[in-house]
Scaffold this active site. Structure first.
Site, PDB file in Angstrom:
ATOM      1  CD  GLU A  41     -16.388 -26.160  -3.548  1.00 25.90           C
ATOM      2  OE1 GLU A  41     -17.384 -25.833  -4.232  1.00 25.90           O
ATOM      3  OE2 GLU A  41     -15.802 -27.254  -3.687  1.00 25.90           O
ATOM      4  CE  LYS A 116     -16.923 -30.617  -3.372  1.00 29.28           C
ATOM      5  NZ  LYS A 116     -16.613 -29.620  -4.443  1.00 29.28           N
ATOM      6  CB  CYS A 159     -19.955 -27.714  -3.768  1.00 22.99           C
ATOM      7  SG  CYS A 159     -20.618 -27.135  -5.362  1.00 22.99           S
TER       8      CYS A 159
END
Lengths: 562, 562
Positions: A41, A116, A159
């Site tokens: 990330e 994300k 994540c």
């Protein structure tokens, strides 16, 4: 199809350096016929970039660096790079200005961008401050044979996107569940590109969680994590993969950069077993590695090569000296022994034994005469008052001044050596022993400091034996020991654990068998020490709730004080 | 219908105290036949409660206190109280555990609960960390004649809920616009219950914004704000009301608690003009009041009554001494004069003149002999090195130690006196002059420090004239002046303003006519000083971007350094 994980240690904001590392890993991957390279990330800017994200010119630099990187990557290799994207509709829709994104780079192009979806806003995480959540499922297609026949469908998660399996947690943390959406779309496997900070036992949790998800959804998952220390946060790497049966088929190294390759078998639609590095045998071993990495990276990323610290002969400074020696080498660690009138003879002996065991440099600087000069100057003003906290702290601050003088003169980073129990109850001197660029063990409770030292001594004394068996003391007044002021550490640490980590009330802790008066005393000490913690150096976070970025308490407040 | 605004100064977490204040205001209101009493956002626990919100027992205490308060409020008075509500569906829906809410208390009951819809997550605000946004329009009905005939419909908004008028801002910050929704529902007027922190010029902005909204939607708005200092944040009060023509019809006092009443005329469906306190005449007057309040509240809410500070004879410490004297009274301010070998004669004279002007206490503590004792101890180690930063800082840290000794011995809160320009470029000594429980002017740039002192001297010298005209100097080496190391403050402050407040790039600043080399030097100094700021005391926030809670920069980063 071969997939590689580049487990990288970026420097926050150093885009050129980070891009270069990705490039080097890409060359390595291409040489091994890898088709897809994963990076963590925000791999281009490092995680967490924090308020650098508020600078438009920083965002622009990231964007330029991404384009440049796309140009030089080897052909026939697809690379997933963590980057920041501008939300073009922000001002019209009333959204945040940026996305936390992954770019798919291939054939000199930025082919696709994924955002994300689940943005953490608890503990140390502030992603809602900067980012708008992505609202679409993220996937792309890729053929192993370069002619776009029989392409595989690969789901992309970033994540937190995978940290919402309500079956695993027993509750939902976010409305959406990205992996469920990807399974509905029918992806062949899922990648997760992470920058997941370390805490004790975190890797076991990650693996248990993703094993559960892979079994639940019958889908392989490849998890790529960042490594390295960035201020208070330590990223442990330990990237891994689970097949569709929920078995670990790959595990990268912990606490170091790594490059690992795994293969997806297109017939069985599953990941093939590959190298599986072992987890640390004990929590102490794991914690030790984490602290060594955290100290090393903070020192180096701040531009230092050497450190200095005060050696009292006590267990905290002894442990920190040992960690520093492991991280930077004995020639780069300097200890100052600064005895006063109240220092016991064994303090100097124990500190000298430690210096010898570690092979580090040291100076002996007795502070008696400096103390006298302060006493003399303040004599008339302090006349008639008793020896107290003022006099105790003055000694600690003289030492703090000497340590900083060495730091300023010779360019050593000063390490502070206080443990979490002390920091919690304020048993430490602001501008004295709290001085330092980094608080190495400020998230390690005293009982764990003992455990770590015992573990360290498993093959012979590193920490002198006497340091482990004598009663802890600040030695700021005659015959002082910590337990004059504090409950025994076994009790203190358990009360603190319940207060700080489990948010238990006084009643709950009391019901668990602790003395009510002791609990109330500890609670008041914790609240009253907030002003000290506010001015503490960054401390390496190794638990799920550390003082520091993720601890946001008011100072001028009165809850439970009166 | 009479409506009252209770402009309260809560103590964070002191629920009993805060409830008592609300109760007292309610009695006052009932005695004046007020029908509806407004209190600020989170009036029961104070804003911002920060991580106290993570304690389930804290939330429970708030809930109990709210019920208790409802029981004792006078009949026939409806009261809007700021509180925290548990989100019962959080774990099922994947939402945050709490709401930032307003409770409508009437007839011993909690009659209705309203949830804040727009949650700020920029600058100092972390509301996404704790709260789920409300999704419904918030309003209630109320009759002036107590028999429920012809009830009025009153819209409820909480602080940020009204900060999304895209016509006023030229862009949207949030998807929803609560006032638009309330207008669609047909409410008679809108209340806004706020805890809006002060910065220079903020009140003008608030009034311009709500004037715009009231005109745009043809609706009266009553805005109730918190007052008081809570750590770094100062709440200025200045509650006000605008009628449906967008005219100010009421303005409460600034920087103090207040109770004001306004009347809604049910025939004209508009607010009647009432008392309109004047705004500060100058920004300096406003800033002065803010700093005085911030210092006073931090000191008192932390349990202190007296303060100590170092007086160098320079302008920063002179200003802070004057602020402290205004806030706490001359008998509660102690100045230490701590000259060294490098202190000029005028430094002592200027400091003594200030002490005389203010009428405060002082001690003279020359640090020469203490310096000698440090030099002697370090002599052999420092042998052959030149006088440098180490020796400069040592002096500052000796002074820091003496100040803390006085603080510890006599229970004075130590004030640090550094200004924003210094804090920005790191022209200050960590563990030295940065020491303190509160950094009073750390958000005031040096040029503004001068302006404030000139304003303060408008009716005769408070700050000795020589302090204003001599060149600023740290006096840590012979004949040192600030401008040896820094650009002139007029230039430095403008570059800093562009970097820090406007996020301008080096190129942009250069295009505005500043020297490229100077800009780059300043930028590097700012980045390199991050480790100092991380350990600074809380500083009173008086601009839209202060170092502190709302400044979240990485330390070990390399952007623009190499």
């Amino acid at each position: 199809m071969k997939i590689a994980i580049a487990q990288l240690n970026p420097i926050i904001g150093n885009l050129t350096n980070n891009a270069q590392k990705i490039y080097e890993m890409a060359i390595l991957a291409a040489n091994q016929n890898v088709r897809l390279l994963l990076t963590p990330e925000l791999s281009l800017c490092g995680y967490p970039p924090r308020d650098l994200l508020l600078n438009p010119s920083f965002i622009q630099s990231v964007s330029i660096e991404l384009e440049k990187l796309a140009q030089i990557l080897p052909p026939n290799l697809a690379v997933l790079v963590g980057t920041v994207e501008i939300n073009q509709n922000a001002k019209i829709k009333g959204e945040k200005l940026l996305y936390n994104s992954i770019a798919l780079l291939e054939n000199k192009q930025v082919k696709q961008i994924f955002h994300k979806r689940l943005l953490p806003t608890y503990d140390v995480f502030d992603e809602g401050r900067y980012f708008e959540p992505g609202r679409q499922s993220n996937y792309f297609t890729l053929s192993s044979n370069f002619n776009d026949s029989n392409p595989l469908k690969i789901g992309v998660t970033i994540c937190e996107d995978l940290w919402n399996d309500e079956e695993f947690w027993g509750e939902k943390y976010y409305e959406d569940n990205p992996i469920q959406d990807l399974v509905n779309i029918g992806v062949d496997w899922v990648v997760n590109l992470s920058a997941s900070p370390y805490c004790v036992g975190k890797q076991k949790l990650r693996e248990a969680m993703l094993k559960h998800s892979s079994q639940r959804y019958q889908i392989p998952i490849i998890y790529a994590n960042q490594i390295g220390g960035n201020d208070d946060l330590i990223f442990d790497g330990s990237s891994f993969a689970v097949n569709r049966q929920g078995e670990i088929v790959l595990r990268s190294k912990a606490f170091q950069e790594d490059f690992t390759v795994i293969e997806f078998d297109e017939i069985s639609k599953n990941l093939q077993p590959k190298i599986i590095n072992l987890l640390s045998e004990t929590e102490e071993e794991e914690l030790w590695s984490a602290l060594v990495l955290g100290l090393k990276d903070y020192t180096k990323k701040c531009g230092f090569s050497k450190v200095v610290l005060g050696l009292s002969g006590g267990i905290d400074s002894s442990l920190v000296a040992a960690i520093a020696t492991e991280a930077l080498g004995k020639d780069n660690v300097l200890g100052l022994l600064m005895p006063s009138l109240f220092s016991s003879e064994h303090s100097i002996k124990d500190a000298e034994a430690l210096v010898k065991n570690l092979g580090i440099k040291s100076y002996l600087l007795p502070i008696g005469e400096i103390m006298n000069s302060y006493d003399k100057l303040l004599e008339s003003i302090f006349l008639g008052s008793e020896f107290g906290v003022a006099e105790e702290n003055m000694q600690s601050r003289i030492r703090g001044n000497l340590l900083m003088a060495m730091s300023n003169k010779f360019g050593h980073l000063l390490l502070s050596t206080g443990n979490k129990s002390e920091m919690a109850v304020g048993y430490c001197t602001l501008y004295g022993d709290m001085n330092g660029g980094l608080a190495v063990i400020s998230d390690v409770p005293k009982t764990r400091v003992f455990a770590l030292c015992k573990w360290l001594n498993r093959q012979g004394d590193v920490i002198p034996h006497n340091v482990l068996i004598k009663p802890p003391s600040a030695e700021l007044r005659p015959n002082q020991v910590d337990q004059d002021s504090l409950p025994p550490y076994e009790i203190l640490d358990e009360i603190l654990e319940r207060l700080i980590h489990h948010h238990q009330s006084v009643t709950e802790i009391s019901q668990a068998g602790f003395d009510l008066e002791t609990i109330n005393k500890v609670l008041k000490l914790v609240i009253r020490a907030e002003f000290k913690r506010k001015q503490a150096p960054p401390g390496l976070k190794v638990t799920d709730r550390a003082f520091g970025t993720g601890w946001r308490m008011p100072i001028a407040s009165r809850w439970k004080i009166d």
